[in-house]
Motif scaffolding. Sequence first.
Motif, PDB file in Angstrom:
ATOM      1  N   PHE A   1     -23.625 -13.304  17.406  1.00 53.52           N
ATOM      2  CA  PHE A   1     -22.767 -12.666  16.415  1.00 53.52           C
ATOM      3  C   PHE A   1     -21.576 -13.559  16.076  1.00 53.52           C
ATOM      4  CE2 PHE A   1     -19.073  -9.795  15.631  1.00 53.52           C
ATOM      5  CZ  PHE A   1     -19.495  -9.288  14.417  1.00 53.52           C
TER       6      PHE A   1
ATOM      7  N   ALA B   1     -23.484  -6.256  27.001  1.00 56.07           N
ATOM      8  CA  ALA B   1     -22.191  -6.842  26.664  1.00 56.07           C
ATOM      9  C   ALA B   1     -21.342  -7.122  27.899  1.00 56.07           C
ATOM     10  CB  ALA B   1     -21.436  -5.930  25.710  1.00 56.07           C
TER      11      ALA B   1
ATOM     12  N   LEU C   1     -19.494 -10.407  28.733  1.00 52.11           N
ATOM     13  CA  LEU C   1     -18.212 -10.810  28.154  1.00 52.11           C
ATOM     14  C   LEU C   1     -17.018 -10.316  28.970  1.00 52.11           C
ATOM     15  CD1 LEU C   1     -18.956 -10.068  24.389  1.00 52.11           C
ATOM     16  CD2 LEU C   1     -19.086 -12.256  25.561  1.00 52.11           C
ATOM     17  N   ASP C   2     -17.298  -9.531  30.002  1.00 55.83           N
ATOM     18  CA  ASP C   2     -16.204  -8.920  30.767  1.00 55.83           C
ATOM     19  C   ASP C   2     -15.230  -9.948  31.320  1.00 55.83           C
ATOM     20  OD1 ASP C   2     -17.262  -6.527  30.176  1.00 55.83           O
ATOM     21  OD2 ASP C   2     -18.143  -6.123  32.153  1.00 55.83           O
TER      22      ASP C   2
ATOM     23  N   PRO D   1     -13.785 -13.309  30.609  1.00 54.16           N
ATOM     24  CA  PRO D   1     -13.746 -14.248  29.478  1.00 54.16           C
ATOM     25  C   PRO D   1     -14.001 -15.705  29.891  1.00 54.16           C
ATOM     26  CG  PRO D   1     -11.828 -12.803  29.471  1.00 54.16           C
ATOM     27  CD  PRO D   1     -12.534 -12.563  30.761  1.00 54.16           C
ATOM     28  N   ARG D   2     -13.488 -16.118  31.063  1.00 52.02           N
ATOM     29  CA  ARG D   2     -13.676 -17.514  31.469  1.00 52.02           C
ATOM     30  C   ARG D   2     -15.137 -17.806  31.776  1.00 52.02           C
ATOM     31  NH1 ARG D   2      -9.108 -20.500  33.336  1.00 52.02           N
ATOM     32  NH2 ARG D   2     -10.501 -21.620  34.739  1.00 52.02           N
TER      33      ARG D   2
ATOM     34  N   ALA E   1     -20.251 -14.744  19.672  1.00 49.90           N
ATOM     35  CA  ALA E   1     -20.580 -14.053  20.919  1.00 49.90           C
ATOM     36  C   ALA E   1     -22.098 -14.006  21.023  1.00 49.90           C
ATOM     37  CB  ALA E   1     -20.009 -12.643  20.897  1.00 49.90           C
TER      38      ALA E   1
ATOM     39  N   ILE F   1     -25.591  -2.192  21.806  1.00 52.79           N
ATOM     40  CA  ILE F   1     -24.904  -2.057  23.092  1.00 52.79           C
ATOM     41  C   ILE F   1     -24.946  -0.600  23.557  1.00 52.79           C
ATOM     42  CG2 ILE F   1     -22.669  -2.239  24.250  1.00 52.79           C
ATOM     43  CD1 ILE F   1     -22.056  -4.603  22.319  1.00 52.79           C
TER      44      ILE F   1
ATOM     45  N   LEU G   1     -24.547  -4.559  16.295  1.00 50.88           N
ATOM     46  CA  LEU G   1     -24.301  -4.973  17.670  1.00 50.88           C
ATOM     47  C   LEU G   1     -23.798  -3.795  18.501  1.00 50.88           C
ATOM     48  CD1 LEU G   1     -24.058  -6.978  19.926  1.00 50.88           C
ATOM     49  CD2 LEU G   1     -21.879  -7.734  18.998  1.00 50.88           C
TER      50      LEU G   1
ATOM     51  N   ARG H   1     -20.016 -16.929  25.048  1.00 51.55           N
ATOM     52  CA  ARG H   1     -19.000 -16.919  24.025  1.00 51.55           C
ATOM     53  C   ARG H   1     -18.665 -18.356  23.666  1.00 51.55           C
ATOM     54  NH1 ARG H   1     -15.495 -13.478  21.809  1.00 51.55           N
ATOM     55  NH2 ARG H   1     -13.754 -14.599  20.934  1.00 51.55           N
ATOM     56  N   PHE H   2     -18.511 -18.608  22.368  1.00 57.14           N
ATOM     57  CA  PHE H   2     -18.084 -19.933  21.912  1.00 57.14           C
ATOM     58  C   PHE H   2     -16.837 -19.695  21.069  1.00 57.14           C
ATOM     59  CE2 PHE H   2     -22.640 -20.004  22.542  1.00 57.14           C
ATOM     60  CZ  PHE H   2     -22.807 -21.125  23.344  1.00 57.14           C
TER      61      PHE H   2
ATOM     62  N   LEU I   1     -17.202 -17.980  28.625  1.00 59.11           N
ATOM     63  CA  LEU I   1     -17.056 -19.260  27.935  1.00 59.11           C
ATOM     64  C   LEU I   1     -17.861 -20.351  28.659  1.00 59.11           C
ATOM     65  CD1 LEU I   1     -15.377 -19.991  25.479  1.00 59.11           C
ATOM     66  CD2 LEU I   1     -13.619 -20.889  27.000  1.00 59.11           C
ATOM     67  N   ARG I   2     -17.792 -20.334  29.985  1.00 62.36           N
ATOM     68  CA  ARG I   2     -18.451 -21.372  30.790  1.00 62.36           C
ATOM     69  C   ARG I   2     -19.972 -21.267  30.691  1.00 62.36           C
ATOM     70  NH1 ARG I   2     -20.396 -22.369  36.016  1.00 62.36           N
ATOM     71  NH2 ARG I   2     -20.283 -20.196  36.667  1.00 62.36           N
ATOM     72  N   LEU I   3     -20.487 -20.051  30.587  1.00 61.86           N
ATOM     73  CA  LEU I   3     -21.940 -19.885  30.609  1.00 61.86           C
ATOM     74  C   LEU I   3     -22.539 -19.724  29.212  1.00 61.86           C
ATOM     75  CD1 LEU I   3     -22.142 -17.572  33.731  1.00 61.86           C
ATOM     76  CD2 LEU I   3     -22.685 -20.018  33.585  1.00 61.86           C
ATOM     77  N   GLY I   4     -21.706 -19.834  28.199  1.00 66.11           N
ATOM     78  CA  GLY I   4     -22.241 -19.811  26.840  1.00 66.11           C
ATOM     79  C   GLY I   4     -22.559 -18.430  26.312  1.00 66.11           C
TER      80      GLY I   4
END
Lengths: 655, 106
Positions: free
Chosen positions: A290, A453, A456-457, A459-460, A377, A446, A442, A468-469, A463-466
Amino acid sequence: MRPPRARWLAAVCIALTSFASLSQAALRLTLDDHGLQPAERMASQQLLNEALAALPPQVIQRLDRDVQVRWHDGLTHDVYGSAGGNRVLLNRRLLPALTDGSAATQETKRPHGTVRREMLATLIHEIAHLYDRARLWSTDTHRQLGFCSQRASSLGKIGLPDDCRGQTERRFTLSDDPQLLDLAGWPQRVGQRGEREHENAQQARSPDAYELTNPLEFVAVNLEYFLLDPSYACRRPSLHRYFRQHFDWQPADIDTCKGALPILNAGHDFARTPLIELDPERVYAVDYLFAEANDAWVSRWGHSMLRLVICAPGRVRGPDCRLDLDHHLVLSFRAFVGDVQLSSWDGLTGVYPSRLFVLPLGQVIDEYTKVELRSLASIPLKLERDEIEKLVTRSAEMHWSYDGDYYFLSNNCAVETLKLLRSGTARQELVALDSILPSGLLEILINRGLADASVLDDPREALRLGYRFDSYRDRYQAMFAVLRERLGLPQIDVEAWLELSAEARRPWIEKADLRSSAALLLVEQAALRRHLLLAQEELKNRYLSGRQQGDQSLAKADETLQGILANSGYLSQPAQLLDGKGYGLPQASEWQRLESESSQRQARLSQLTDTLNAEVRQLLGKERRLELESVEANLAQIGEHLRYLHKKGGGLQLP
Amino acid sequence: MNLKLIALPFALTLVASGAQAQTLVATSNIVVNALDRSINFTSDVTSRISDMKVVSEARDEAAGFVASGGDIRGARLEAALGSLRSEFPEAQQASDLALAEVILAQ
């Protein structure tokens, strides 16, 4: 001459079989042999026997009736046959060729191949109509349909349970089954409580355009191929699976399919081979990808896509595949715009074709996070293993067959994505979903437990595992904060810094330590991006006014640009690459042509792109061009400086 | 969850000149790509690392990681770190920061 004993045995066998068929209800095909010569009778009977032998046992058992087959003079020249009541008519014009055997070698231009196969297909087609009209539902389906129509009459359509959608007024065995309609190309119209589209947009690579007439003909035509064509299982795997499940049976003679599906990668790197093999087995997961909304009007709703988490070669399929980012592909329904301007009006009225683009994930990440400054996301869909493979297969089928119309309101990316998910997975939870907003879809996924979802809880970790970009908008600010702190820049924010000329920013490069240089690199890239967009805007304005005023200097670039647009169309409509002979997914015999055609077109695109690259900067005003070059010089210098610092600091060296 | 699930009302009046074909495969992308030569900014010296696509695609994230002192850590960097460690024995013991610097210095 055969010995008498054998003849007697044969007679007993015939008696036994006819006794068996009397005791058990079954479909009978009876030839109306009135006025037929013995040879004609024999050839006709042979054809009838073959048709009967090709039918699924379930059709023969449940379609309990005597169907009369007659050669008829009154049919139009091109028509093979027709059916009504319990009678099938065949075009008498074809009888001589059947009788003398020439029909078996006389070729047609259609996938069935010969006139005789065509006659066989005609019989099957007409029997398929009879079967379809006979409402031969299974006991379970019967019960469900009864329940649904009762609920509909007491509650009306609004209070209907989800799995009753499309099941309240069924009249046919197959052709009004919601799942069949989804696969066939008459999907639900969004927000119309299950009402179906009138036009079928799965027009490319059809075996017989007649199937697009209506669902009744679709079923009859497809049963011809399901029953007679061994390659049907590989060309239309989703429909083959559907019919196989319905009949609890499949023909004995079917091809073994190659596991990998042919896909054209529409990425903008034209130097790469576009044709790829996508093996559903290698897809670990499918995510709902998304792109969050921004201010541009076409992006106000966000954009929905699907991300295929494909494992790198040699990797065991599992969670580690999530980081094989350079193998992941994105399925994105977009309007194909073959002209220079996007007109809002055309988008609303459906003038643009809607196409399924397959793009490399890396390009999609860059386009959204760096160019459009929007975050992505990537939410995993909770699908079973077989659902993932079915969805991937279905996507490939759409890639080869679909050419729809893009409507921002009623047939946008969210609607298209939903339709693909629905037809690909056949999940009950999707049947009654209606959303025209990518974000809304979306949210529903969910809420219904179809998308997870929770990734996404944190955030770090996201981002690290892709999962979220992040948009680079925030990153540029963060980088500027580093610069302010470490270099003591006087500017208040990144915008003010970027307002400076490249030359004014340059002296800071030498002063930067490693951390600051890294930050400078990203911020200078923001400067480049900004100037590229300004340059593009300048060109666009010149182009649009120049087109009307006949600006000669633009003519060549215009030609190249038009050439690129015209030539890139095939990437989202790969059916253009093959002549009309095959249908559905291309098979081994078509690969060679596919490879040569696609690499030829790609070479042409690559060449046009090179030409454009060489020309386009010359079209810019001098000031713009010099500033661009100046930013580029900064970037080169930052790169040098980084390498210098790395070496000087004794940083790790790898070969 | 931190998704922005915002649906702004659609209005034709929003059509602005800057609203060029952002989600669409249109000329703007082609033109920007044609104008962009940033591919040339990395080192001219080719090496095994610089040939690794997963590494070149991680360069910006490596920059963010180094600049933020390890705070900003994206998936492309994570993928590149994994690839470097499985490809080069000498990378196995190296810290994430040391490897990010290697990527950045390409």
